[in-house]
Scaffold this active site. Structure first.
Site, PDB file in Angstrom:
ATOM      1  N   HIS A 271       0.915  -1.135  -0.146  1.00 17.55           N
ATOM      2  CA  HIS A 271      -0.003  -0.024   0.080  1.00 17.55           C
ATOM      3  C   HIS A 271       0.844   1.144  -0.076  1.00 17.55           C
ATOM      4  O   HIS A 271       0.199   2.124  -0.285  1.00 17.55           O
ATOM      5  CB  HIS A 271      -0.826  -0.088   1.143  1.00 17.55           C
ATOM      6  CG  HIS A 271      -1.571   1.334   1.193  1.00 17.55           C
ATOM      7  ND1 HIS A 271      -2.747   1.481   0.420  1.00 17.55           N
ATOM      8  CD2 HIS A 271      -1.635   2.248   2.272  1.00 17.55           C
ATOM      9  CE1 HIS A 271      -3.268   2.648   0.501  1.00 17.55           C
ATOM     10  NE2 HIS A 271      -2.870   3.085   1.921  1.00 17.55           N
ATOM     11  N   CYS A 272       2.102   1.140   0.417  1.00 15.73           N
ATOM     12  CA  CYS A 272       2.868   2.252   0.596  1.00 15.73           C
ATOM     13  C   CYS A 272       3.991   2.790  -0.422  1.00 15.73           C
ATOM     14  O   CYS A 272       3.672   3.757  -1.235  1.00 15.73           O
ATOM     15  CB  CYS A 272       3.512   2.213   1.935  1.00 15.73           C
ATOM     16  SG  CYS A 272       2.623   2.450   3.516  1.00 15.73           S
ATOM     17  N   ILE A 273       4.841   2.003  -0.751  1.00 14.24           N
ATOM     18  CA  ILE A 273       6.016   2.516  -1.564  1.00 14.24           C
ATOM     19  C   ILE A 273       5.284   2.634  -3.098  1.00 14.24           C
ATOM     20  O   ILE A 273       5.791   3.794  -3.551  1.00 14.24           O
ATOM     21  CB  ILE A 273       6.987   1.228  -1.553  1.00 14.24           C
ATOM     22  CG1 ILE A 273       7.723   1.217  -0.300  1.00 14.24           C
ATOM     23  CG2 ILE A 273       8.141   1.741  -2.639  1.00 14.24           C
ATOM     24  CD1 ILE A 273       8.595  -0.122  -0.107  1.00 14.24           C
TER      25      ILE A 273
END
Length: 435
Positions: A271-273
């Site tokens: 979900h982040c990078i």
């Protein structure tokens, strides 16, 4: 009247967590294990029902821990936001995806805040943990919360504390990962820090504003995005030059200073990078600034699934096979090894690319029995058999699950395209191609 600080010190405060996913549920569990009564909120009734029955659905949560704290009455869940009225602190841990135009979608954050507005009360702490662009806490949350007539820093307290969940990490979990906290006012920061200090076994790093904490989180993941982009680009170049990029990296990391190893692969997942740099580049345009280095790395990483499909086509060609009509077995669709999370998984994009070129693609992943993408459900092959491997014109390793027997795979496959260097310990390598 007992103040919020006193309630936190005595652990009589009631803590709320909005969003019971990969971030929210582990956080709720740790708060309950620390002795607080915790209320979990989620719009998905299925999650609420599972929590209330003590059934775990998140890999980083210990099943027995969840069952024990639910049975003891320390953790309960609901879809009814009216219960926010009984909470002294509320942490917001909802998704912050990108929309169809690759722009930040903070609708989940906004709707969560709007749902709790009627129940906001004096001496209450609100903490946003969802990753977002710098300015969200001050520009969006503060005005919404103050629309109730309560004043931030006086009547209620507001802070940002970025989540640092790394699914599958065997060392660093929610409880022992250092926490960054930035409040609207110094008192907001102080109270938020007291909350986390009472729950976690890790240092709490205080910063001067929510924007600092928001930018810090973006920096963490943009740093990784850029370095992975660099090594992915070098992997493409090394392939053309006939150089083993994995051996290059191993040699470079022998230097005890000035180098941190990053590894190539079929793209970025989680979900982040893959998402956070888009938040920053979007916000930067508000200031007439283009994040050229960040955007360049995003372009490299976004193209990797397509590049891997092209490499697969060339490998098949060397074995006198056309991509169109070939049967390809993809090993692993989770975005990283040994977890069941396939959010933004590059393996799924690789499968889409292969199918668009006419290949018949099946997959095997012991952690992901099925996945849902673009309204379609795909199921894993039930077992990794010699017949399944031998029937494939090409086997592609997209996720380096440590539970797979790679010698067995090499023995029975016609040819393997290893995109993660998962087969580095396999002795016989004559039918193995590396990214």
């Amino acid at each position: 009247m007992t103040t919020l600080i006193q309630k936190l010190q005595m652990k009589t405060a009631v803590l709320g967590v909005i969003g019971l996913g990969y971030v929210g549920l582990p956080l709720a569990v740790e708060k309950a294990k620390a002795g607080y009564r915790v209320l979990g909120f989620d719009v998905q009734k299925s999650k609420v029902d599972m929590v209330n029955s003590g059934n775990n659905y998140i890999g980083d949560v210990v099943n027995a821990d969840l069952e024990n704290i639910v049975n003891s009455g320390l953790l309960s869940a609901t879809t009814d936001f009216a219960a926010v009225a009984s909470a002294d602190c509320v942490c917001i841990c909802v998704p912050t995806p990108l929309d169809a135009h690759q722009q930040p979608d903070i609708s989940y954050v906004k709707s969560s805040v709007e749902s709790m507005l009627p129940f906001l009360h004096k001496d209450m702490l609100v903490v946003l943990e969802s990753t977002t662009y710098p300015g969200t806490t001050e520009e969006l949350l503060k005005p919404l919360l103050e629309s109730t007539g309560l004043v931030c820093g006086e009547d209620f307290y507001l802070a940002f504390s970025p989540e640092r969940v790394d699914p599958g990490n065997l060392i660093y979990k929610t409880k022992n990962t250092p926490k960054v906290v930035g409040g609207i006012t110094p008192k907001c920061t102080e109270i938020a820090a007291i909350l986390y200090e009472s729950v976690l076994e890790a240092p709490i790093h205080k910063v001067s504003s929510p924007a600092i904490a928001e930018m810090e989180k973006i920096l963490e993941n943009t740093y990784r995005n850029i370095n992975i982009g660099l090594v992915n680009e070098l992997a493409i170049l090394c392939n053309r030059m006939g150089i083993n990029i994995w051996e290059v990296i191993d040699a470079a990391k022998s230097k005890p200073y000035g180098f941190q190893a990053f590894y190539p692969g079929p793209g970025l997942g989680g979900h982040c990078i893959p998402l956070d740099p888009y938040y920053l580049s979007w916000k930067a345009r508000e200031y007439g600034f283009h994040t050229s280095m960040i955007e360049a790395s995003m372009m490299v990483n976004d193209r990797m699934p397509e590049y891997c499909a092209e490499r697969a086509s060339k490998i098949l060609n060397r074995y006198k096979k056309a991509m169109n009509g070939s049967r390809i077995l993809v090993l692993g669709v989770a975005y990283k090894q040994d977890i069941d999370d396939y959010r933004e998984s590059p393996a799924i994009r690789v499968i889409d690319e292969l199918e668009s070129l006419g290949a018949e693609v099946v997959y095997y992943d012991p952690f992901v029995p099925e996945y849902h993408e673009h309204g379609v459900v795909k199921k894993s092959e039930p077992e990794l058999t010699p017949e399944l491997l031998a029937d494939a014109d090409l086997v592609m390793v997209a996720t380096a699950h440590t539970t797979l027997d790679y010698s067995f795979i090499q023995q029975h496959a016609k040819v393997v395209f290893d995109m993660k260097n998962a087969m580095k310990q396999v002795i016989h390598r004559e039918n193995i191609e590396l990214l």
